[in-house]
Motif scaffolding. Structure first.
Motif, PDB file in Angstrom:
ATOM      1  N   UNK A  98      -4.289   3.712   3.049  1.00 24.08           N
ATOM      2  CA  UNK A  98      -5.632   3.453   2.520  1.00 24.08           C
ATOM      3  C   UNK A  98      -6.235   4.696   1.877  1.00 24.08           C
ATOM      4  N   UNK A  99      -7.172   4.428   0.952  1.00 19.96           N
ATOM      5  CA  UNK A  99      -7.769   5.550   0.215  1.00 19.96           C
ATOM      6  C   UNK A  99      -8.491   6.531   1.130  1.00 19.96           C
ATOM      7  N   UNK A 100      -9.134   6.031   2.187  1.00 21.07           N
ATOM      8  CA  UNK A 100      -9.869   6.938   3.083  1.00 21.07           C
ATOM      9  C   UNK A 100      -8.895   7.928   3.736  1.00 21.07           C
ATOM     10  N   UNK A 101      -7.708   7.443   4.098  1.00 19.74           N
ATOM     11  CA  UNK A 101      -6.724   8.326   4.742  1.00 19.74           C
ATOM     12  C   UNK A 101      -6.152   9.316   3.724  1.00 19.74           C
ATOM     13  N   UNK A 102      -5.820   8.790   2.531  1.00 18.51           N
ATOM     14  CA  UNK A 102      -5.279   9.675   1.491  1.00 18.51           C
ATOM     15  C   UNK A 102      -6.315  10.744   1.119  1.00 18.51           C
ATOM     16  N   UNK A 103      -7.570  10.323   1.007  1.00 17.06           N
ATOM     17  CA  UNK A 103      -8.637  11.257   0.639  1.00 17.06           C
ATOM     18  C   UNK A 103      -8.752  12.372   1.684  1.00 17.06           C
ATOM     19  N   UNK A 104      -8.675  11.983   2.951  1.00 18.63           N
ATOM     20  CA  UNK A 104      -8.757  12.997   4.020  1.00 18.63           C
ATOM     21  C   UNK A 104      -7.586  13.974   3.920  1.00 18.63           C
ATOM     22  N   UNK A 105      -6.371  13.458   3.667  1.00 18.67           N
ATOM     23  CA  UNK A 105      -5.196  14.336   3.569  1.00 18.67           C
ATOM     24  C   UNK A 105      -5.276  15.233   2.335  1.00 18.67           C
ATOM     25  N   UNK A 106      -6.044  14.765   1.324  1.00 16.28           N
ATOM     26  CA  UNK A 106      -6.188  15.563   0.097  1.00 16.28           C
ATOM     27  C   UNK A 106      -7.450  16.428   0.145  1.00 16.28           C
ATOM     28  N   UNK A 107      -7.946  16.683   1.341  1.00 16.31           N
ATOM     29  CA  UNK A 107      -9.096  17.583   1.501  1.00 16.31           C
ATOM     30  C   UNK A 107     -10.387  17.004   0.960  1.00 16.31           C
ATOM     31  N   UNK A 108     -10.534  15.675   0.989  1.00 22.41           N
ATOM     32  CA  UNK A 108     -11.782  15.038   0.562  1.00 22.41           C
ATOM     33  C   UNK A 108     -11.796  14.610  -0.898  1.00 22.41           C
ATOM     34  N   UNK A 109     -10.672  14.778  -1.607  1.00 22.01           N
ATOM     35  CA  UNK A 109     -10.578  14.367  -3.017  1.00 22.01           C
ATOM     36  C   UNK A 109     -10.874  12.870  -3.119  1.00 22.01           C
ATOM     37  N   UNK A 110     -11.640  12.489  -4.162  1.00 20.71           N
ATOM     38  CA  UNK A 110     -12.038  11.079  -4.247  1.00 20.71           C
ATOM     39  C   UNK A 110     -11.622  10.393  -5.536  1.00 20.71           C
ATOM     40  N   UNK A 111     -11.085  11.160  -6.485  1.00 23.85           N
ATOM     41  CA  UNK A 111     -10.666  10.517  -7.755  1.00 23.85           C
ATOM     42  C   UNK A 111      -9.329   9.851  -7.506  1.00 23.85           C
ATOM     43  N   UNK A 112      -9.392   8.715  -6.802  1.00 22.89           N
ATOM     44  CA  UNK A 112      -8.170   8.096  -6.291  1.00 22.89           C
ATOM     45  C   UNK A 112      -8.041   6.643  -6.728  1.00 22.89           C
ATOM     46  N   UNK A 113      -6.816   6.258  -7.036  1.00 20.57           N
ATOM     47  CA  UNK A 113      -6.507   4.843  -7.278  1.00 20.57           C
ATOM     48  C   UNK A 113      -5.284   4.514  -6.433  1.00 20.57           C
ATOM     49  N   UNK A 114      -5.332   3.346  -5.818  1.00 20.70           N
ATOM     50  CA  UNK A 114      -4.190   2.891  -5.021  1.00 20.70           C
ATOM     51  C   UNK A 114      -3.603   1.669  -5.723  1.00 20.70           C
ATOM     52  N   UNK A 115      -2.273   1.587  -5.741  1.00 20.27           N
ATOM     53  CA  UNK A 115      -1.653   0.431  -6.401  1.00 20.27           C
ATOM     54  C   UNK A 115      -0.518  -0.099  -5.551  1.00 20.27           C
ATOM     55  N   UNK A 116      -0.277  -1.383  -5.678  1.00 17.07           N
ATOM     56  CA  UNK A 116       0.834  -2.025  -4.975  1.00 17.07           C
ATOM     57  C   UNK A 116       1.714  -2.739  -6.000  1.00 17.07           C
ATOM     58  N   UNK A 117       2.799  -2.078  -6.434  1.00 21.14           N
ATOM     59  CA  UNK A 117       3.714  -2.738  -7.372  1.00 21.14           C
ATOM     60  C   UNK A 117       4.711  -3.632  -6.614  1.00 21.14           C
ATOM     61  N   UNK A 118       5.661  -4.206  -7.330  1.00 25.14           N
ATOM     62  CA  UNK A 118       6.741  -4.924  -6.646  1.00 25.14           C
ATOM     63  C   UNK A 118       8.077  -4.636  -7.333  1.00 25.14           C
TER      64      UNK A 118
END
Ligand code: NAP
Length: 272
Positions: A98-118
């Motif tokens: 999830x973006x909240x977890x990724x953001x925390x691991x990236x030191x609070x970075x918020x310019x984030x997009x998450x995608x689910x391809x197949x």
């Protein structure tokens, strides 16, 4: 646009191939990939630059950083990158994170997009669900859409939880179709066809029916009724499927996949 890929496995390769086929500049793509054999393949097949580890200057030069590592490797990869991040757009295709977890691991970075391809992305026939952090502007959303659009269709989600449903539908979806194909091929062989003939009949039928449904104005239920005459062959097959509640089982299976996706999100987002 300079894109720095973190991870050059199956999906990373598919995206690099799609972007180059769409005319992206070769020198705008760099892949960070620890495996030397995978790096050599990327360089030979695509003529792009690869490096074994992400250096600060590469991160600084990137407009977009794309995480294409396994979900269980994302935390370490993100933490290593965090000190070098400035305003770059970060796109993650790691399932379940999830973006909240990724953001925390990236030191609070918020310019984030998450995608689910197949997996059909591997042949540029995929479909990806996308969700952007509210702080991402239209230009950022367009960049993410252009990247995933290089390997198939894209669909934006209004809420991040919808990515669990996307995972259950199109992420796991190819496996449901393969399962159906397995059954059709098995039946074909029982009815006397060679494995090659049974595969050909199954693939052409599934591909043709999906293409027809996508083009037709009628719903799949109407299209099915059109080939089901009373007392006929299709009616005999559908009656058995209904008696065994196959459709209901498929619906329940997709619900189970969505519930599992949400559970995995909880597990994968932990810091330990
Ligand atoms: N395949 C799909 O259908 C699909 C669909 C939707 C989403 N996804 C997501 O896409 C992501 C990638 O999947 P994939 O199938 O491409 O996996 P993959 O083939 O295992 O590729 C991941 C690559 O990243 C490398 N890597 C690991 N740690 C790294 C690091 N710290 N920095 C840079 N590279 C690193 C791995 O190297 P090593 O092998 O040496 O560890 C591997 O070559 C996953 O998160 C998956 O959930 C995949």
């Amino acid at each position: 646009m300079n894109v720095l890929f973190i991870g050059g496995g199956n999906m990373g390769r598919a995206l690099v191939g799609g972007l180059l086929a769409q005319g992206s500049a070769r020198d705008g793509l760099v892949v960070v990939e620890p495996d030397a054999a995978a790096r050599a393949r990327l360089e030979t097949d695509f003529g792009i630059r690869t490096v074994p580890a992400a250096a600060g200057d590469l991160v600084a030069r990137a407009d977009l950083i794309l995480f294409a590592v396994k979900p269980q490797h994302l935390r370490l990869a993100a933490c290593a990158l965090a000190p070098h991040l400035a305003g770059q757009l970060v796109l993650s295709i790691a399932a379940g994170i999830r973006l909240a977890d990724l953001s925390r691991w990236l030191g609070g970075h918020q310019r984030l997009v998450r995608a689910m391809p197949n997996t059909p992305a591997l042949i540029r026939r995929g479909i990806s669900g996308l969700f952007a952090h509210p702080s991402v502007d239209d230009a950022g959303r367009k960049s993410a859409e252009d990247i995933l659009g290089a390997v198939g269709e894209t669909m934006w989600c209004a809420r991040e939880e919808q990515l669990d449903a996307i995972t259950a539908m199109s992420g796991s979806g190819p496996a449901y179709v393969f399962y159906f194909l397995e059954a059709m091929i098995e039946a074909g062989q029982e009815l006397g066809f060679s494995p090659a003939q049974a595969r050909r009949l199954a693939y052409a039928t599934a591909g043709g029916a999906a293409a027809l449904a996508a083009q037709a104005a009628e719903s799949p239920a109407v299209l099915r009724a059109q080939v089901t005459s009373k007392g006929g062959t299709t009616a005999a097959a559908i009656a058995l499927l209904e008696e065994r509640a196959v459709k209901a089982a498929f619906v329940a299976a997709i619900r189970a996949a969505a519930a599992r996706a949400a559970q995995l999100g909880d597990e994968l987002g932990k810091d330990g």
